[in-house]
Write an enzyme that holds these catalytic residues in place. Structure first.
Site, short mmCIF file in Angstrom:
data_model
loop_
_atom_site.label_atom_id
_atom_site.label_comp_id
_atom_site.label_asym_id
_atom_site.label_seq_id
_atom_site.Cartn_x
_atom_site.Cartn_y
_atom_site.Cartn_z
CB SER A 76 -0.96 0.03 1.15
OG SER A 76 -1.96 1.25 1.10
CD GLU A 77 -1.26 3.79 -3.18
OE1 GLU A 77 -1.18 2.59 -3.00
OE2 GLU A 77 -2.09 4.44 -3.80
#
Lengths: 218, 219
Positions: A49-50
């Site tokens: 997840s960025e």
């Protein structure tokens, strides 16, 4: 002929089948996030997840939410054993440096050459927001798109040329819609699968670009 | 003896002046240094340029700074959210300037500033509205956009623990922009949950070395 489009869950499950064990995967906000629910629990797949985690797990039990443990959609998540945290520089190094094997994004439009539009409708009164969409589209080794085949008004989302502002040029590798699985190839759009009961002519009529069909699509 | 700790959040932000560029850590509210922002509102500095991933959520923190009309311009990647109504109202009224930057370009432009680079060629945004008018180059068959560093006069960040030399460790996804903003600002102010004695942080686990931190305050 009559046919039944895939449900959201069926579509998510279909994409999940194509994600091999050991992959580093980023699932975009919205429908792509749902794919996590259908990954084979026997396979070890690394969800990125960025905002800064690898080894993302499912939503926490009620009462166990941690406001400092969220995903890119700002939803509460958990970290699997062996997962880790990192800052934004490292996170986007993973994304743009070609270290993410697969990202799955939503779409407003996809063009026959793989152009993707998914961040901005271009409407004059819209407040634009882009987040990490452009970085994922340009940086992941494989870019999958999940989308309804047509808009709510029945207009094709797969088109010759995107009319909405682009997210990235020529980035899409494979399109999963509620009607078909379509590869974007240098020779054009190649339909690999269709839902039961739909004909080639019906699918083409719902698509704004020319389709080619694999032999198994009858 | 070097001691970078200050007593209160008000002391920490006292030097922030009108017209300053201020990086604020956080992704949504995770990692947002809420107490430092509250102190900045009380301090009253105006005409600020803010660098953040978002443009405020709800009524607190960055959203409250916007509501107090202290922000002239915001540089961010994702302003519009379900609860970004303070920003939305200012933007629609033409009372705030927006520079929209793809999230990875925001990160690498901040890193470029911290690293002393003159600019970066980034693939993100090539061929899109966000690269219009910008210099491009083809390198080894791929297309890139020239983007310039984003530096700041101040960075306000949140960490979990720090020592008097400014070494920091973070907590979970609250880390996000903290380490890279710390390196990119002339003066970095960290709010921490706990100040620990020198040597208490495992040197192998320090995430932000103290060289990047000028002040820290326990809140």
């Amino acid at each position: 002929m009559t046919y039944q489009p895939l449900s959201r869950d069926q579509l998510a499950a279909r994409v999940a089948r194509d994600i091999p064990e050991g992959s580093y995967v980023n699932l975009g906000i919205g429908l792509p996030t749902r794919i996590a629910n259908f990954l084979d629990p026997e396979k070890e797949i690394f969800l990125h997840s960025e905002n800064g985690l690898l080894g993302m797990g499912p939503a926490p039990a009620p009462g166990a939410e941690d406001p400092e443990l969220i995903n890119a959609g700002k939803e509460f998540v958990t970290l699997l054993t062996g997962g880790c945290y990192f800052h934004h520089g490292d996170s986007f190094t993973m994304m743009r440096g070609g270290h993410i094997d697969i990202c799955v994004l939503g779409a407003f439009q996809i063009a026959a050459n793989g152009d993707l539009a998914n961040w901005h409708t271009g409407a004059a009164d819209a407040i634009p927001a882009v987040g990490g969409a452009m970085d994922l589209a340009v940086g992941a080794r494989k870019v999958f798109v999940t989308t309804d085949h047509v808009t709510k008004k029945g207009e094709p989302k797969i088109v010759e040329r995107c009319s909405y502002p682009l997210t990235s040029v020529g980035c899409v590798d494979r399109i999963y819609t509620d009607l078909a699985v379509i590869d974007v190839t240098p020779q054009g759009l190649q339909v690999q699968e269709m839902v039961v009961g739909i004909t080639r002519e019906q699918l083409q009529a719902l698509t704004g670009a020319t389709l080619q069909f694999s032999a198994n699509c009858q | 003896m070097i001691d970078k700790t200050v007593a209160t959040a008000a002391d920490a932000v006292a030097q922030i002046y009108d017209g300053a560029t201020v990086m604020i850590g956080g992704f949504g509210t995770a990692g947002q240094p809420a107490e430092l922002i509250d102190a900045l509102i009380a301090k009253g500095a105006r005409e600020l340029t803010i660098v953040n991933n978002n443009a405020g959520n709800g009524d607190t923190g960055l959203a409250a700074l916007l509501k107090a009309r202290r922000v002239k311009k915001i540089i961010c990647s994702f302003p519009r959210q379900a609860d970004s109504y303070e920003f939305d109202a200012l933007y629609r009224a033409g009372e705030i300037e927006l520079e929209l930057v793809p999230q990875g370009n925001l990160a690498c432009r901040i890193q470029a500033a911290g690293s002393g680079l003159g600019a970066v060629f980034t693939p993100t945004g090539y061929g899109t509205l966000l690269a219009e008018g910008k210099e491009t180059r083809e390198i080894n068959g791929k297309h890139y956009v020239l983007e310039y560093p984003i530096s700041a006069d101040f960075a306000l960040i949140k960490a979990q623990q720090g020592d008097r030399w400014g070494n920091l460790v973070y907590r979970k996804t609250a880390r996000n922009f903290g380490p890279i903003m710390a390196a990119a600002a002339k003066v970095t102010i960290a709010q921490v949950s706990e100040i620990v004695s020198l040597g208490a942080l495992d040197p192998e686990h320090v995430v932000t070395p103290g060289i990047f931190v000028q002040q820290l305050v326990a809140v």
